[in-house]
Design an enzyme around this catalytic site. Structure first.
Site, mmCIF file in Angstrom:
data_model
loop_
_atom_site.group_PDB
_atom_site.id
_atom_site.type_symbol
_atom_site.label_atom_id
_atom_site.label_comp_id
_atom_site.label_asym_id
_atom_site.label_seq_id
_atom_site.Cartn_x
_atom_site.Cartn_y
_atom_site.Cartn_z
ATOM 1 C CD GLU A 28 -22.533 14.778 69.038
ATOM 2 O OE1 GLU A 28 -21.865 15.615 68.315
ATOM 3 O OE2 GLU A 28 -22.467 14.614 70.031
ATOM 4 C CD GLU A 51 -22.110 11.031 74.389
ATOM 5 O OE1 GLU A 51 -21.489 12.049 74.809
ATOM 6 O OE2 GLU A 51 -22.187 10.304 73.420
ATOM 7 C CG ASN A 65 -25.938 9.193 71.381
ATOM 8 O OD1 ASN A 65 -26.763 9.247 72.529
ATOM 9 N ND2 ASN A 65 -24.697 9.783 71.501
ATOM 10 C CG HIS A 89 -22.595 15.949 77.862
ATOM 11 N ND1 HIS A 89 -21.710 15.118 78.402
ATOM 12 C CD2 HIS A 89 -22.682 15.400 76.697
ATOM 13 C CE1 HIS A 89 -21.440 14.035 77.546
ATOM 14 N NE2 HIS A 89 -21.957 14.467 76.420
ATOM 15 C CG ASP A 141 -20.294 14.927 81.809
ATOM 16 O OD1 ASP A 141 -21.406 15.462 81.250
ATOM 17 O OD2 ASP A 141 -19.153 14.589 81.111
#
Length: 451
Positions: free
Chosen positions: A162, A270, A205, A241, A272
């Site tokens: 990030e 990651e 990432n 996400h 979801d």
């Protein structure tokens, strides 16, 4: 991935199950008794991994550990490898919780993703107080000590996490590393990581890079530059996400592919997706299918095992509910991977069936649906089909089958009522009434499992 996360907005096309199963349309889905029956096994058959984020504190919970061990073949420590956890004081390392996760994974033959080495968040206070020279030394020492400790045990490392701003600037994010060491700290981190471990995949990432936008363009340009100059970067992680205000972008697959075309692997790191029922299930299918369509998409990690421990628990974004029941999203994910949720009994390798759905009647407050089960080239002796309705819909009646329900009341598993034998090429059917309660979306029909 930090708790808490920033709010995000992204314009994109949402591919809902309602559009896949049009009200008057027919969709066929197939399954076989020999198909893989878990996420990890199904992904492995496609040459990929299917992992989850793991918290060491939950490994003692029997249902958590059992679901983890059964369904997944890769793990990412949720917080246990972050800087504040492993080096709370300068050059004083604490690996206990991370070691617990790695040991558990190794005992089950799972891969491990290392997360994360250089990140602006979850830093102990002493890091931010360092001057530039000391910070450079501390950063490289941290990378070296952590990677040496886990050398040979980590499949992929999130080396830098990030580092780019949200919004339309494409600029680097303000952080102790960026502010004191400049743009070059990212390259330096990757070069240091490669010097420590030549075998582990080294990844960058980030989030909000799932579609083509200013942020993903900035990351793309960095990766392109790194590859052109021999900076050792092997993979790019897309956090993915999603929620109704930040849905799966319509160019998701194309964006993964353009990064892969640079000569790096891409990983969904990651995942979801907030929601429930058929819409959530369809979005999970979209993500899985995008990964499968990109040859260099090497795996998918969902950010948690169960909704109750998710950092977005109120949005129920994962594949298992709070009681570890498989959700419609689980069924659609497994089906997209080519697996089967039933694992039929002794029906033989040729046991297979397909299903088709049609809406037979429609009123203002309810509709009737019919699912037709057709045997393949061999006779079958039993079959199972799931039907998932979208809340606040409810199934009020069924016929020609024996239903059972998950804890939400939205997922119906239908089996034969009595003799389930169907001759080769022959069909049987069952029906149901859905009370709309303001929602006329078509149900999601899972693949047929035969034996």
């Amino acid at each position: 991935m930090p708790p808490p996360r920033r709010s995000r907005a992204r314009k994109a096309l949402v591919i809902g199950m309602a559009s896949l199963l049009a009200a008057a349309g027919v969709t066929a889905l197939a399954g076989t008794a020999q198909a893989a029956s878990t996420l990890g096994a199904a992904a492995a058959e496609k040459g990929r991994y299917f992992g989850t984020a793991v918290a060491a504190s939950h490994l003692g919970e029997a249902a958590y550990a059992s679901t983890l061990d059964t369904e997944f073949n890769s793990v990412t420590p949720e917080n246990e490898m972050k800087w504040d956890a492993v080096e709370p004081n300068r050059n004083s390392f604490s690996f206990g919780s991370a070691d617990q996760i790695v040991s558990h994974a190794q005992s089950k033959g799972m891969k491990v993703r290392g997360h994360t080495l250089v990140w602006y968040s979850q830093l102990p206070g002493w890091v931010s107080g360092l001057g530039a020279s000391d910070l450079r030394t501390a950063m490289n020492n941290h990378i070296t000590q952590v990677m040496q400790h886990y050398k040979g045990k980590i499949h992929s490392w999130d080396v830098v996490n990030e580092a780019f701003q949200d919004g339309n600037s494409g600029a680097r994010r303000s952080s102790p590393f960026q502010d004191k060491l400049g743009d070059g700290h990212i390259e330096e981190a990757f070069r240091t990581a490669r010097s420590v471990d030549s075998a582990a995949k080294l990844c960058y990432n980030d989030y909000n890079t799932d579609g083509v936008n200013a942020k993903s363009n900035a990351v793309y340009n960095m990766v392109k530059d790194f590859k052109s100059r021999g900076v050792p970067i092997d993979c790019v992680g897309f956090q993915s996400h999603f929620n109704p205000n930040s849905p799966v972008p319509s160019d998701y697959r194309a964006n993964l592919q353009r990064f892969a075309d640079l000569g790096v692997d891409v990983q969904i790191t990651e995942l979801d997706i907030e929601g429930s029922g058929s819409a959530q299930a369809a979005n999970y299918s979209t993500v899985v299918n995008a990964c499968l369509a990109v040859s260099r998409c090497t795996g998918i990690t969902v950010w948690g095992v169960t909704d109750k421990y998710s950092w977005r628990a109120s949005g129920t974004p994962l594949l298992f509910d709070g009681n570890y029941n498989k959700k419609a999203a689980y069924t659609s994910t497994l089906a997209a991977l080519g697996g089967s949720g039933g694992g039929g009994g002794g029906g033989g390798g040729d046991a297979a069936c397909t299903v088709s759905y049609s809406r037979t009647n429609d009123w203002s407050d309810r509709f009737n649906g019919q699912v037709t089960v057709t045997a393949g080239s061999a006779a079958i002796t039993d079959w199972t089909v799931t039907v998932t309705v979208s809340s606040p819909q409810k199934v009020s009646a069924t016929w020609n089958g024996s239903p059972s329900w998950d804890s939400s009341g939205n997922v119906m598993t239908m089996k034969p009522s009595g003799n389930g034998s169907v001759a080769a090429g022959a069909s049987t059917s069952f029906g149901f009434t859905v009370m709309k309660n303001g929602n006329s979306a078509a149900p999601a029909i899972g693949s047929c499992t035969a034996s």
